[in-house]
Write an enzyme that holds these catalytic residues in place. Structure first.
Site, PDB file in Angstrom:
ATOM      1  CB  THR A  98      -0.941  -0.001   1.221  1.00 24.58           C
ATOM      2  OG1 THR A  98      -1.761  -1.172   1.173  1.00 24.58           O
ATOM      3  CG2 THR A  98      -1.816   1.235   1.241  1.00 24.58           C
ATOM      4  CB  SER A 137      -7.489  -2.142  -4.879  1.00 27.23           C
ATOM      5  OG  SER A 137      -6.954  -2.593  -3.644  1.00 27.23           O
ATOM      6  CB  THR A 138      -2.679  -1.463  -2.687  1.00 29.30           C
ATOM      7  OG1 THR A 138      -2.548  -0.060  -2.464  1.00 29.30           O
ATOM      8  CG2 THR A 138      -1.334  -2.130  -2.452  1.00 29.30           C
ATOM      9  CG  ASN A 139      -5.517  -5.520  -1.989  1.00 26.63           C
ATOM     10  OD1 ASN A 139      -4.530  -5.001  -1.474  1.00 26.63           O
ATOM     11  ND2 ASN A 139      -6.608  -5.814  -1.301  1.00 26.63           N
ATOM     12  CB  THR A 184      33.089 -40.770 -11.272  1.00 21.45           C
ATOM     13  OG1 THR A 184      33.891 -41.957 -11.271  1.00 21.45           O
ATOM     14  CG2 THR A 184      32.588 -40.496 -12.689  1.00 21.45           C
ATOM     15  CG  HIS A 185      32.826 -41.545  -6.574  1.00 22.72           C
ATOM     16  ND1 HIS A 185      31.899 -41.603  -5.556  1.00 22.72           N
ATOM     17  CD2 HIS A 185      32.275 -42.212  -7.631  1.00 22.72           C
ATOM     18  CE1 HIS A 185      30.841 -42.293  -5.961  1.00 22.72           C
ATOM     19  NE2 HIS A 185      31.042 -42.664  -7.223  1.00 22.72           N
ATOM     20  CB  SER A 316      47.936 -13.855  -2.352  1.00 23.40           C
ATOM     21  OG  SER A 316      48.499 -13.872  -1.055  1.00 23.40           O
ATOM     22  CB  SER A 317      47.600  -9.228   0.759  1.00 23.03           C
ATOM     23  OG  SER A 317      47.438 -10.158   1.831  1.00 23.03           O
ATOM     24  CE  LYS A 322      46.894 -18.610  -3.437  1.00 22.67           C
ATOM     25  NZ  LYS A 322      45.461 -18.289  -3.408  1.00 22.67           N
ATOM     26  CD  GLU A 329      37.803 -17.546  -5.187  1.00 19.89           C
ATOM     27  OE1 GLU A 329      38.698 -18.362  -4.896  1.00 19.89           O
ATOM     28  OE2 GLU A 329      37.966 -16.313  -5.122  1.00 19.89           O
TER      29      GLU A 329
END
Length: 459
Positions: A98, A137-139, A184-185, A316-317, A322, A329
């Site tokens: 609303t 209506s809002t609805n 696999t696995h 990397s810092s 790297k 990610e």
């Protein structure tokens, strides 16, 4: 300069530079929660509904032409980008939306008043409820806004999916001759090509796109015309529902349709969960693809490193040189957020509705819209900064294949499962090659062995 606006609760003082009115001011005071507001898609969708309703009400003889013209001009200007800063309602707001509906009504009314040469707040001429919100209506307005917005955002996502599929297919063709161990696995398995792995990704994204298309189609049915409880109370203009849907379609360029059952479409929000489910399933698959890319890139000295990826930033810092799979990610995190949003949508879809209305629509809208946006932006990032730049590390693939025990499975039809299992174990413990041990059985020749191995390399 200030102006005084009134409602049944009393008076509110509003800075006259503001185009919103008393209802918006109260909502801003009530809902200081996230600082997140409606984006341009939502504003334009809601204003589109108001413009279409004004035209439909005018066509039905309910709204005078001068008021219609002022409202339409105001809506056109807002759709073009004006006054978006006046839509100030937090995404977490009063149930059913609303507050946002009235924010739109007030901004449009006051802009229309200035267009008509009058002062803000002269609501006896153009009133937020009586004129801008006429036959609504809002609805029915808010869920219609949700549908229009979701369709826009879903089509943009679809465009990105289509381009990602194309990128996967190009890589599948590029890498069709790069033979490598299957796994696999996380153990050696029968050989595959890098191209086959990419083709599998393209295939599953094509299925995701078909599911997305199906979900979009459900949202093409609009609530508008149902008003408060789906009965269409106060929509007296002849052919109002038909005209307002036709105008929305004309303005947006999408072929929306009238609802077959307005009470049903008002009470149940599962059309939105269908789209949320489609986006979530896509997130599940993209998350898996991102993880596979991270595994294939792992290393470079102590991992698989069967692919190389574009370097987009230092990884990397402390460790020089790297290069992390940063894009994959980030895509993982986007997918995790979308998967979590599905649960929030499901709660609001099933628990927000009592009898004739689901009051949790603002939350459904926020979580779905955010998911569509971040998935679209994420896939663009994923494609342009990662997928398109992936290269095969052919030497690593060749070396790994030479050491893999998975190709021994090709001997099963010729030597039998148990015999091959013994050969694999003996090779593992003695260091003798699979070929040497297979030939020692006397059941196949060297020529046959080479043919068997060649027949198992996917083309």
């Amino acid at each position: 300069m200030k102006r005084i606006e009134r409602d049944v609760l009393g008076e509110v003082e509003i800075d006259d530079s503001c185009y919103y009115g008393v209802n918006t001011a109260r909502a801003v005071d009530n809902f200081r929660i996230s600082g997140l507001r409606a984006d341009a898609d939502h504003i334009i969708s809601m204003v589109t509904i108001k413009e279409a309703a004004a035209i439909a009400n005018w066509k039905g003889g309910r709204l005078s032409e001068d008021r219609k013209d002022a409202i339409v001009k105001a809506c056109e200007r807002i759709r073009a980008g004006e006054l978006h800063d006046q839509f100030v309602i937090d995404v977490y707001q009063a149930g059913a939306g609303t507050s946002f509906n009235m924010n739109a009504n007030e901004v449009i009314a006051n802009l229309a008043l200035t267009i008509a040469g009058r002062k803000k707040g002269e609501y006896e001429y153009i009133h937020p409820n009586d004129h801008v919100n006429m036959s609504q209506s809002t609805n029915d307005a808010f869920p219609t806004m949700m549908r229009i917005t979701a369709v826009k955002k879903a089509h943009r996502l679809r465009d990105e999916v289509e381009m990602l599929i194309d990128s996967f297919k190009k890589k599948a063709q590029e890498f069709k001759d790069v033979v490598k161990p299957g796994r696999t696995h996380l153990q050696d398995a029968a050989p595959v090509t890098l191209g086959l792995e990419f083709s599998a990704w393209a295939y599953t994204m094509e299925k995701n796109m078909r599911e997305l298309d199906s979900a979009i189609d459900y949202l093409m049915e609009l609530n508008i015309g149902g008003t408060a409880v789906g009965t269409g109370i106060n929509t007296s203009p002849p052919n109002y529902k038909h005209n307002v849907v036709a105008e929305i379609s004309r303005i947006t360029g999408y072929n929306f349709r009238e609802s077959d059952n307005l009470p049903g479409i008002m009470e149940f929000m599962t059309d939105f969960s269908r789209l949320m489910n489609a986006v979530t399933n896509m997130a599940l698959d993209i998350n898996k693809i991102s993880n596979d890319i991270r595994l294939l890139y792992s290393g470079p000295g102590a991992g698989l490193h069967e692919i190389t990826i574009p370097a987009v930033q230092q990884g990397s810092s402390i460790m020089p040189g790297k290069v992390n799979p940063s894009i994959a990610e980030a895509m993982n995190m986007i997918c995790h957020s979308v998967i979590g949003a599905q649960q929030a949508v499901n709660f609001s879809v099933q628990a927000g509705g009592q009898l004739e209305l689901n009051v949790m629509m603002p939350n459904i809208d926020y979580e779905l819209s955010r998911s569509l946006d971040i998935m679209r932006n994420g896939l663009r990032m994923f494609r342009t900064k990662l997928i398109d730049g992936i290269q095969a590390n052919r030497e690593a693939c060749k070396e790994h294949l030479s050491k893999s025990f998975g190709s021994a499975a090709l001997l099963n039809p010729y030597l039998g499962y148990d015999s091959v299992a013994k050969i694999v174990m003996e090779s593992l413990h003695t260091g003798k090659s699979i070929k040497e041990l297979a030939l020692a059985t006397g059941k196949i020749t060297e020529k046959q062995f080479d043919e068997i191995m060649s027949s198992g390399i996917p083309k």
